[in-house]
Design a protein around this motif. Sequence first.
Motif, PDB file in Angstrom:
ATOM      1  N   UNK A  72      44.275  39.384  36.879  1.00 17.31           N
ATOM      2  CA  UNK A  72      44.962  40.237  35.908  1.00 17.31           C
ATOM      3  C   UNK A  72      44.027  41.257  35.268  1.00 17.31           C
ATOM      4  N   UNK A  73      42.725  41.102  35.442  1.00 13.56           N
ATOM      5  CA  UNK A  73      41.772  42.085  34.932  1.00 13.56           C
ATOM      6  C   UNK A  73      41.303  43.041  36.021  1.00 13.56           C
ATOM      7  N   UNK A  74      41.650  42.749  37.286  1.00 11.14           N
ATOM      8  CA  UNK A  74      41.202  43.558  38.398  1.00 11.14           C
ATOM      9  C   UNK A  74      39.842  43.156  38.925  1.00 11.14           C
ATOM     10  N   UNK A  75      39.262  42.077  38.348  1.00 13.12           N
ATOM     11  CA  UNK A  75      37.945  41.618  38.796  1.00 13.12           C
ATOM     12  C   UNK A  75      37.988  41.164  40.243  1.00 13.12           C
ATOM     13  N   UNK A  76      39.050  40.445  40.606  1.00 17.10           N
ATOM     14  CA  UNK A  76      39.255  40.010  41.980  1.00 17.10           C
ATOM     15  C   UNK A  76      40.309  40.918  42.613  1.00 17.10           C
ATOM     16  N   UNK A  77      39.989  41.493  43.754  1.00 20.16           N
ATOM     17  CA  UNK A  77      40.887  42.442  44.414  1.00 20.16           C
ATOM     18  C   UNK A  77      41.678  41.741  45.506  1.00 20.16           C
ATOM     19  N   UNK A  78      42.898  42.201  45.704  1.00 26.84           N
ATOM     20  CA  UNK A  78      43.755  41.721  46.779  1.00 26.84           C
ATOM     21  C   UNK A  78      43.935  42.846  47.788  1.00 26.84           C
ATOM     22  N   UNK A  79      43.550  42.579  49.034  1.00 30.23           N
ATOM     23  CA  UNK A  79      43.654  43.599  50.072  1.00 30.23           C
ATOM     24  C   UNK A  79      44.726  43.200  51.093  1.00 30.23           C
ATOM     25  N   UNK A  80      45.224  44.197  51.818  1.00 32.97           N
ATOM     26  CA  UNK A  80      46.181  43.932  52.889  1.00 32.97           C
ATOM     27  C   UNK A  80      45.505  43.122  53.990  1.00 32.97           C
TER      28      UNK A  80
ATOM     29  N   UNK B 206      50.762  45.343  42.000  1.00 31.77           N
ATOM     30  CA  UNK B 206      51.361  44.296  41.167  1.00 31.77           C
ATOM     31  C   UNK B 206      51.967  43.203  42.042  1.00 31.77           C
ATOM     32  N   UNK B 207      52.708  43.645  43.057  1.00 35.38           N
ATOM     33  CA  UNK B 207      53.378  42.680  43.947  1.00 35.38           C
ATOM     34  C   UNK B 207      52.365  41.841  44.722  1.00 35.38           C
ATOM     35  N   UNK B 208      51.267  42.449  45.147  1.00 37.05           N
ATOM     36  CA  UNK B 208      50.242  41.690  45.876  1.00 37.05           C
ATOM     37  C   UNK B 208      49.638  40.596  45.000  1.00 37.05           C
ATOM     38  N   UNK B 209      49.276  40.993  43.783  1.00 38.56           N
ATOM     39  CA  UNK B 209      48.650  40.037  42.867  1.00 38.56           C
ATOM     40  C   UNK B 209      49.627  38.921  42.501  1.00 38.56           C
ATOM     41  N   UNK B 210      50.841  39.312  42.152  1.00 37.06           N
ATOM     42  CA  UNK B 210      51.850  38.315  41.781  1.00 37.06           C
ATOM     43  C   UNK B 210      52.172  37.400  42.954  1.00 37.06           C
ATOM     44  N   UNK B 211      52.098  37.933  44.179  1.00 34.46           N
ATOM     45  CA  UNK B 211      52.391  37.118  45.360  1.00 34.46           C
ATOM     46  C   UNK B 211      51.409  35.977  45.532  1.00 34.46           C
ATOM     47  N   UNK B 212      50.125  36.245  45.256  1.00 30.62           N
ATOM     48  CA  UNK B 212      49.097  35.196  45.371  1.00 30.62           C
ATOM     49  C   UNK B 212      49.355  34.091  44.347  1.00 30.62           C
ATOM     50  N   UNK B 213      49.577  34.492  43.102  1.00 27.37           N
ATOM     51  CA  UNK B 213      49.805  33.500  42.050  1.00 27.37           C
ATOM     52  C   UNK B 213      51.131  32.775  42.245  1.00 27.37           C
TER      53      UNK B 213
ATOM     54  N   UNK C  33      42.336  29.444  37.114  1.00 28.16           N
ATOM     55  CA  UNK C  33      41.036  30.094  37.334  1.00 28.16           C
ATOM     56  C   UNK C  33      41.222  31.506  37.876  1.00 28.16           C
ATOM     57  N   UNK C  34      42.203  31.674  38.755  1.00 29.30           N
ATOM     58  CA  UNK C  34      42.447  32.983  39.357  1.00 29.30           C
ATOM     59  C   UNK C  34      43.117  33.950  38.390  1.00 29.30           C
ATOM     60  N   UNK C  35      43.962  33.429  37.519  1.00 32.01           N
ATOM     61  CA  UNK C  35      44.810  34.266  36.667  1.00 32.01           C
ATOM     62  C   UNK C  35      44.040  35.356  35.926  1.00 32.01           C
ATOM     63  N   UNK C  36      43.042  35.034  35.096  1.00 34.20           N
ATOM     64  CA  UNK C  36      42.373  36.098  34.341  1.00 34.20           C
ATOM     65  C   UNK C  36      41.609  37.065  35.232  1.00 34.20           C
ATOM     66  N   UNK C  37      41.105  36.593  36.355  1.00 32.39           N
ATOM     67  CA  UNK C  37      40.331  37.460  37.243  1.00 32.39           C
ATOM     68  C   UNK C  37      41.217  38.451  37.987  1.00 32.39           C
TER      69      UNK C  37
END
Length: 389
Positions: free
Chosen positions: A381-389, A154-161, A375-379
């Motif tokens: 929040x659905x897990x379509x786009x992954x955030x890696x370390x 959650x923190x990784x995804x929220x950090x990007x946005x 553009x990034x938001x729905x992808x």
Amino acid sequence: MTEWKEYKLGEVGEIITGKTPSVRNPEDWGNNFLFITPSDYCNYGKYAKNSIRKLSVSGLERLKKKVLPPKSILVTCIGSDMGKVVMNNVMCITNQQINAIVPYKEYDNDFVYYSLLNAYDTLRVLGGDGTAVPIVNKSDFENIVLKMPSLVEQKRIAGVLSSLDDKIDLLHRENETLEALAETLFRHYFIENPNPTWKEGKLGDYIKTTSGGTPSRKIMKYYTSGSFGWVKSKELHGTFIFETEENITEEAVCNSSAKVLPANSVLIAMYGATVGEYGILAHPMTCNQAVCALLPNEKYPYSYLFGWTIFHKQDLINLATGAAQQNISQDLIKQQTICTDYELIKTFDKQVGSFLEKIKSNQYQILSLSVQRDMLLPRLMSGEVKIYD
């Protein structure tokens, strides 16, 4: 990567519906604490930083069960503005048109914010369920289902946005500073230190003003694939206007009073809750009849018209009349006084013109960053786009 699980919103955090102080307690109003209503949302990006009305210490104490700590997520749940989402960065209270969630420690506040931002269509569908006024009650709000990964993810995804929103917020704050400087210089040159040799004139004698119109709603082709932005008064928020909620066609322009206005026209709202609000056209557009346009010319560049409008905003609001709906007329605006010292205006323009070009550039960047985020938001929040370390 962790598995995403479904949670009802009521499981994610405490849900608090706001409340308005009673008319029997006028002492509850003051200048100490934010009291947020849907009307404030037009001034927000991600964060709610201010409010039109505020509460006193006694007001906060009386509504202490409704107090929201910083980083709560506030969602409008009634009326035409339903589904808008902000996060407060200071303690606040809202009115009853807003449901807020205070996330539990197992969930990231920013991730919950973006999840609800992504759930806009769901909120709109829930709110339009057979009622005359769209509404999402507290019970339905608590049962909204969100898909969420582990707290770390959650923190990784929220950090990007959040990084995009932080850049947007920084640009907004820079624009606010530049606008304040423009108003300060206008006050310095034309109010506090006026040249005793120049005379005041009426705005309408030196500057062309015009208004617009609304093409017939019965003729759909006037609005389908339109190429001209059509500005409504509610879209005036003190900055450059690059795009509008609706566009109209060239045929609509030819067959209505919605004439094309040149770039850098300064617009002023004449009707309703936004009376006195202003904006600048980034490129040629049209407007409706609730908007007055000040058209720049060789002697009166748009920097002066902008400075004049900022400084006189409250004066115009004070001149508004009407019980059901406040309004000012184009003729009334034309009767207001302006400077007739063209050399002084030229000096002002050399300084403030560069401020406005920077504001315009920043506003364009804000729009670009907003598009990237959306553009990034729905992808994400659905897990379509992954955030890696």
